[in-house]
Design an enzyme around this catalytic site. Structure first.
Site, mmCIF file in Angstrom:
data_model
loop_
_atom_site.group_PDB
_atom_site.id
_atom_site.type_symbol
_atom_site.label_atom_id
_atom_site.label_comp_id
_atom_site.label_asym_id
_atom_site.label_seq_id
_atom_site.Cartn_x
_atom_site.Cartn_y
_atom_site.Cartn_z
ATOM 1 N N CYS A 51 99.042 129.641 23.537
ATOM 2 C CA CYS A 51 98.582 128.494 24.517
ATOM 3 C C CYS A 51 99.438 129.018 25.809
ATOM 4 O O CYS A 51 100.410 129.454 26.020
ATOM 5 C CB CYS A 51 99.195 127.228 24.285
ATOM 6 S SG CYS A 51 98.706 126.160 25.534
ATOM 7 N N ASP A 58 98.398 129.699 18.913
ATOM 8 C CA ASP A 58 96.960 129.037 18.444
ATOM 9 C C ASP A 58 96.434 130.071 17.440
ATOM 10 O O ASP A 58 96.658 131.619 17.403
ATOM 11 C CB ASP A 58 96.129 129.348 19.898
ATOM 12 C CG ASP A 58 96.512 128.030 20.562
ATOM 13 O OD1 ASP A 58 96.930 127.065 20.280
ATOM 14 O OD2 ASP A 58 96.452 128.319 21.995
#
Length: 153
Positions: A51, A58
């Site tokens: 992120c 992620d």
């Protein structure tokens, strides 16, 4: 035959992981069956990036389908390119489109699509889909068959 691969810098070599997608070298080789319409699929079920705001990881299941023209992507270079996102902060949409755009730029395929199935962060999964146009006639294009996120339901 070996002359077709003389320019490759990663296949068969020990290479370092690129620090970022911009530093990754994506390579191509001649299509072994030019003039035949067929589809190639690469699946990366454990794609990771960060992120850009929190630095938290992620995760995504990436499916890349394409119908080649004159070139095909060399798979080791694609793997290194995909794993180079692991230490880079970027939104889901930006990662997904960067992958597709780099492959299109490298290969100029007849057709390409990406399905990026991102796992939830903050309770919301984000899936990103893009393709270069309509699939060509006469080519078997199977469904990507990655189930949508259902949580515990």
């Amino acid at each position: 035959m070996a002359e077709n691969y003389a320019g490759l810098t990663q296949l068969g070599q020990t290479v370092s992981q690129p620090a970022s997608p911009d530093q990754a070298v994506l390579e191509k080789v001649p299509n072994p069956t030019p003039g035949k319409a067929y589809m190639i699929r690469f699946t990366a079920p454990e794609f990771t990036s960060l992120c850009p705001l929190t630095g938290q990881p992620d995760f995504a299941h990436i499916v890349l389908d394409y119908v080649p023209r004159d070139w095909i992507v060399e798979s080791k270079s694609l793997k290194l390119f995909l794993t180079s996102f692991r230490n880079v902060g970027s939104f889901h949409e930006a990662c997904s489109m960067k992958i597709a755009e780099r492959v299109v730029s490298l290969l100029d395929p007849v057709w390409l699509r990406i399905g990026a199935y991102w796992y939830p962060r903050g309770g919301i999964p984000i899936d990103v889909f893009w393709q270069t146009g309509s699939p060509p006639d006469g080519v078997w294009i199977p469904a990507q068959d990655v189930p949508g996120y259902r949580g515990r339901g």
